[in-house]
Design a protein around this motif. Sequence first.
Motif, mmCIF file in Angstrom:
data_model
loop_
_atom_site.group_PDB
_atom_site.id
_atom_site.type_symbol
_atom_site.label_atom_id
_atom_site.label_comp_id
_atom_site.label_asym_id
_atom_site.label_seq_id
_atom_site.Cartn_x
_atom_site.Cartn_y
_atom_site.Cartn_z
ATOM 1 N N SER A 84 28.685 -26.830 72.964
ATOM 2 C CA SER A 84 29.268 -25.497 72.840
ATOM 3 C C SER A 84 28.189 -24.428 72.902
ATOM 4 C CB SER A 84 30.040 -25.395 71.515
ATOM 5 O OG SER A 84 30.601 -24.116 71.358
ATOM 6 N N ASN A 85 27.089 -24.673 72.190
ATOM 7 C CA ASN A 85 25.980 -23.709 72.207
ATOM 8 C C ASN A 85 25.315 -23.643 73.582
ATOM 9 O OD1 ASN A 85 26.308 -23.004 69.483
ATOM 10 N ND2 ASN A 85 25.029 -24.711 68.795
ATOM 11 N N VAL A 86 25.150 -24.801 74.221
ATOM 12 C CA VAL A 86 24.530 -24.831 75.558
ATOM 13 C C VAL A 86 25.375 -24.039 76.550
ATOM 14 C CG1 VAL A 86 24.008 -26.348 77.518
ATOM 15 C CG2 VAL A 86 23.303 -27.009 75.211
ATOM 16 N N LEU A 87 26.667 -24.241 76.522
ATOM 17 C CA LEU A 87 27.559 -23.550 77.455
ATOM 18 C C LEU A 87 27.566 -22.047 77.216
ATOM 19 C CD1 LEU A 87 30.516 -26.098 77.430
ATOM 20 C CD2 LEU A 87 29.136 -25.508 79.428
ATOM 21 N N GLN A 88 27.596 -21.651 75.954
ATOM 22 C CA GLN A 88 27.606 -20.216 75.656
ATOM 23 C C GLN A 88 26.330 -19.538 76.123
ATOM 24 O OE1 GLN A 88 29.640 -18.863 71.854
ATOM 25 N NE2 GLN A 88 29.433 -21.058 71.418
ATOM 26 N N GLU A 89 25.215 -20.224 75.946
ATOM 27 C CA GLU A 89 23.944 -19.659 76.408
ATOM 28 C C GLU A 89 23.917 -19.489 77.922
ATOM 29 O OE1 GLU A 89 20.894 -22.189 74.926
ATOM 30 O OE2 GLU A 89 21.247 -21.668 72.818
ATOM 31 N N ALA A 90 24.709 -20.309 78.638
ATOM 32 C CA ALA A 90 24.760 -20.236 80.101
ATOM 33 C C ALA A 90 25.792 -19.226 80.603
ATOM 34 C CB ALA A 90 25.063 -21.613 80.674
ATOM 35 N N GLY A 91 26.493 -18.561 79.678
ATOM 36 C CA GLY A 91 27.454 -17.554 80.084
ATOM 37 C C GLY A 91 28.881 -18.039 80.186
ATOM 38 N N VAL A 92 29.144 -19.251 79.687
ATOM 39 C CA VAL A 92 30.505 -19.787 79.697
ATOM 40 C C VAL A 92 31.256 -19.251 78.483
ATOM 41 C CG1 VAL A 92 31.881 -21.893 79.508
ATOM 42 C CG2 VAL A 92 29.817 -21.867 80.923
ATOM 43 N N HIS A 93 32.521 -18.894 78.684
ATOM 44 C CA HIS A 93 33.369 -18.475 77.569
ATOM 45 C C HIS A 93 33.883 -19.727 76.872
ATOM 46 C CE1 HIS A 93 37.411 -16.738 76.031
ATOM 47 N NE2 HIS A 93 36.476 -16.653 75.109
ATOM 48 N N VAL A 94 33.417 -19.963 75.656
ATOM 49 C CA VAL A 94 33.777 -21.171 74.913
ATOM 50 C C VAL A 94 34.777 -20.817 73.818
ATOM 51 C CG1 VAL A 94 32.943 -23.046 73.461
ATOM 52 C CG2 VAL A 94 31.566 -22.268 75.383
ATOM 53 N N ILE A 95 35.877 -21.545 73.805
ATOM 54 C CA ILE A 95 36.877 -21.416 72.752
ATOM 55 C C ILE A 95 36.734 -22.632 71.850
ATOM 56 C CG2 ILE A 95 39.332 -21.216 72.221
ATOM 57 C CD1 ILE A 95 39.715 -20.270 75.139
ATOM 58 N N SER A 96 36.503 -22.396 70.568
ATOM 59 C CA SER A 96 36.250 -23.500 69.635
ATOM 60 C C SER A 96 37.559 -23.999 69.038
ATOM 61 C CB SER A 96 35.286 -23.055 68.534
ATOM 62 O OG SER A 96 34.050 -22.653 69.096
ATOM 63 N N GLY A 97 38.397 -24.590 69.885
ATOM 64 C CA GLY A 97 39.645 -25.164 69.409
ATOM 65 C C GLY A 97 40.721 -24.119 69.183
ATOM 66 N N VAL A 98 41.859 -24.578 68.679
ATOM 67 C CA VAL A 98 43.005 -23.731 68.367
ATOM 68 C C VAL A 98 43.287 -23.869 66.884
ATOM 69 C CG1 VAL A 98 45.483 -23.380 68.746
ATOM 70 C CG2 VAL A 98 43.991 -23.946 70.679
ATOM 71 N N SER A 99 43.437 -22.759 66.206
ATOM 72 C CA SER A 99 43.638 -22.771 64.758
ATOM 73 C C SER A 99 44.838 -23.626 64.371
ATOM 74 C CB SER A 99 43.836 -21.345 64.250
ATOM 75 O OG SER A 99 44.054 -21.332 62.859
ATOM 76 N N GLY A 100 44.598 -24.607 63.498
ATOM 77 C CA GLY A 100 45.663 -25.449 62.984
ATOM 78 C C GLY A 100 46.055 -26.602 63.882
ATOM 79 N N LEU A 101 45.485 -26.669 65.089
ATOM 80 C CA LEU A 101 45.837 -27.726 66.030
ATOM 81 C C LEU A 101 44.575 -28.312 66.640
ATOM 82 C CD1 LEU A 101 48.713 -25.930 68.003
ATOM 83 C CD2 LEU A 101 49.005 -27.665 66.226
ATOM 84 N N LYS A 102 44.598 -29.618 66.874
ATOM 85 C CA LYS A 102 43.508 -30.253 67.614
ATOM 86 C C LYS A 102 43.943 -30.360 69.067
ATOM 87 C CE LYS A 102 41.068 -33.574 65.728
ATOM 88 N NZ LYS A 102 40.579 -34.898 65.227
ATOM 89 N N VAL A 103 43.079 -29.911 69.976
ATOM 90 C CA VAL A 103 43.409 -29.948 71.401
ATOM 91 C C VAL A 103 42.892 -31.253 71.984
ATOM 92 C CG1 VAL A 103 43.175 -28.821 73.641
ATOM 93 C CG2 VAL A 103 43.331 -27.438 71.564
ATOM 94 N N HIS A 104 43.823 -32.141 72.304
ATOM 95 C CA HIS A 104 43.497 -33.478 72.778
ATOM 96 C C HIS A 104 43.826 -33.647 74.257
ATOM 97 C CE1 HIS A 104 44.074 -38.004 72.865
ATOM 98 N NE2 HIS A 104 42.878 -37.888 72.317
ATOM 99 N N SER A 105 44.481 -32.670 74.862
ATOM 100 C CA SER A 105 44.867 -32.764 76.275
ATOM 101 C C SER A 105 43.640 -32.693 77.166
ATOM 102 C CB SER A 105 45.845 -31.650 76.632
ATOM 103 O OG SER A 105 45.367 -30.393 76.190
ATOM 104 N N LYS A 106 43.744 -33.310 78.356
ATOM 105 C CA LYS A 106 42.613 -33.410 79.289
ATOM 106 C C LYS A 106 42.969 -32.629 80.555
ATOM 107 C CE LYS A 106 41.996 -36.809 76.282
ATOM 108 N NZ LYS A 106 41.251 -36.634 75.042
ATOM 109 N N LEU A 107 42.552 -31.372 80.601
ATOM 110 C CA LEU A 107 43.047 -30.454 81.622
ATOM 111 C C LEU A 107 41.910 -29.754 82.352
ATOM 112 C CD1 LEU A 107 45.737 -28.697 79.380
ATOM 113 C CD2 LEU A 107 46.067 -30.711 80.845
ATOM 114 N N LEU A 108 42.192 -29.423 83.598
ATOM 115 C CA LEU A 108 41.270 -28.644 84.422
ATOM 116 C C LEU A 108 42.108 -27.723 85.298
ATOM 117 C CD1 LEU A 108 38.575 -27.952 85.820
ATOM 118 C CD2 LEU A 108 38.756 -30.091 87.087
#
Length: 682
Positions: free
Chosen positions: A412-436
């Motif tokens: 997460s830190n590596v991606l943010q440093e590279a300019g990627v918008h990182v979302i740290s999960g969804v409040s109250g839910l674990k995101v387990h889906s595998k999407l692109l």
Amino acid sequence: MDLLRRYNNRELSWLSFNGRVLQEADDPSVPLLERLRFLGIFSNNLDEFFSVRVASVKRMVKHGVYTPEGTDFFSPEELLEQIMDTVNEQQLYFKNIYESLQKEMSQQGIKVVNECQLSEVQGEFVKQYFYKTVLPSLVPIMLNQLSQFPELSDGAIYLAVVLENKKVEPYYALVRIPSDAVPRFIELPSEDGSCNIIILDDVIRFCLEDLFHIFSYEKATAYSIKVTRDAEIDLDDDISTTLIQKMEESLKKRKKASPVRIIYDREMSRDLFRFIIRMMKIDIENIVPGGRYHNRGDFMSFPQVGNHSDYYQPIIPLEHPVLKKKRSVIKAIKKRDIILHYPYQSFNHLIDFLREVAIDPKVIHIGVTIYRVAKDSKVINALINAAQNGKNVTVLMELQARFDEKANIYWSNVLQEAGVHVISGVSGLKVHSKLLWVQRKENGEYVNYGYVGTGNHNESTARIYSDIGLFTSNSVITSDLENLFRFFKHNYMHYSYKALVVSPFYLRDCLNEKIDREILNAKNGLNSRIILKMNSLVDRRVVDKLYEASCLGVKIDLIIRGICVLVPGVKGMSENIRTVSIVDKFLEHSRIWFFENSGDHEMFITSADLMPRNLDRRVEVACPIYDPVLKQELMDYLHIQLNDNVKARENGRGYRNIYINKGEEIVRSQDKLYEYLQTRNI
């Protein structure tokens, strides 16, 4: 009908699954050193089981909490006793298998020797290796000088050392085995053509005199000890801290969490044992006698020795017929949907797609969900490249992926440093889906492309996990993907998805509707059938709905690798339900749903197992397969697995693991699937 007959207990069912892993280690048709690897898988699985599931049961015992979903017809105390009885029985089975394997390995010239069996030449080699490689990583702790026993790291192996001298009180010390920095197995010089291997623990034992040379003692002895801690992470509600900060703090707490199990060498001297127990101040019921070595999970990384016949020969991942080298993946999926089967087909097609969109001037947006990635992730590298090329890259990084939390914080830190918008999960839910999701600007309009998978975006596990991924340019599916990434960014925004079935909003209701339709068709004399492939079936509401369907004549086939609380084949309840479990060289990980729908077949791939957490507390996605050719491909896939009579076991009744009877044709489904895909040209 009592619970004993209606449901299997989930914990005992999981132990039954791990028993199937042990069966692989005991199967003489499995290559010799692959059998050793299965012992490692069993051991690693068991460690995780204790840190997660046994820890949960022990919390119920401690707090006097009774949850029928968790313990069924047992009280927590009774369930814990059942678990330990099963584990002890399996550990004895493990011991017998390992001793048998050692004899077979020895016959082939592969010997695991201890510090007392070294020749003079080997002893000199071990001394040099110790000083050069091992000693710099050792930090002995002298226990006599401490008022409090040091915190033992979860899962680490320690040597509890006693230095004895008749004239003074014995010295007690603790040495952590540095298996994170030094290989656990070291190959020794050969003098007779055989392959001799020593375990790191015994290298340290051999060199105790060098390690404690400043002390005056007559005898030094070392015994192994290991602590398994509760892996549950508690996140506080302090809104002033970010999720990353909370996770980092919780990971620190995990290292000092309550011990669930303390394993010690049963040969440990009584005085040393009493000294340790007194200083650690631990409950006696958490203490488990073990053998000389712990962390047998390291067998998974046993040195590559022996002959080719001692291993499964690696398969060469097939190129998909329409995704040949130097072809645009975007152009290919613009023409038609494409399904990839891992590890039989190459994961590089997904990497190629990411590399392509990273440099494609028409690509505007890229969205990816990440749960687990490889250590040296090409997926991450491609996303960083895309951001550096000016793309709007959004990554939903699930920080609560158990045992991968630390790695995901790092990425997460590596991606943010590279300019990627990182979302740290969804409040109250674990995101387990595998999407692109990818969006391009074509002829002045925005066009979406997508990928939906059953497994992680992880090129390492894609070589050993059996998973499925769908490339698509279907506008309905890809519009749903776009809306999902909008939801990830703004959780207050909810959408009505037209193709994708998303939990925790719609997945349970959708599944019930599909089953109800099969029930109605059966009542009306129409064809009705359900096939569900998954890792685990735990949700009782789903189980009850399947029981209802069975009673009304719907034929149901379940392919379940792991936990199955449904009891099949019971008259008046589940006589129309068949369950099988396949454990083989690749980990069965894909999830597929098939519904007969009176001849108008419906097929879905999904990231979700049928467990309460997946249906009610996670973001999971089931994706329909529309292309008739791909539907048939998945149907062929399911039929091959249902016909397996080599690695398939009856699953779900009485925790027994009975192999399916072999017919006239021998079908080992994983080999058959590879052969099937070799012949596909579409």
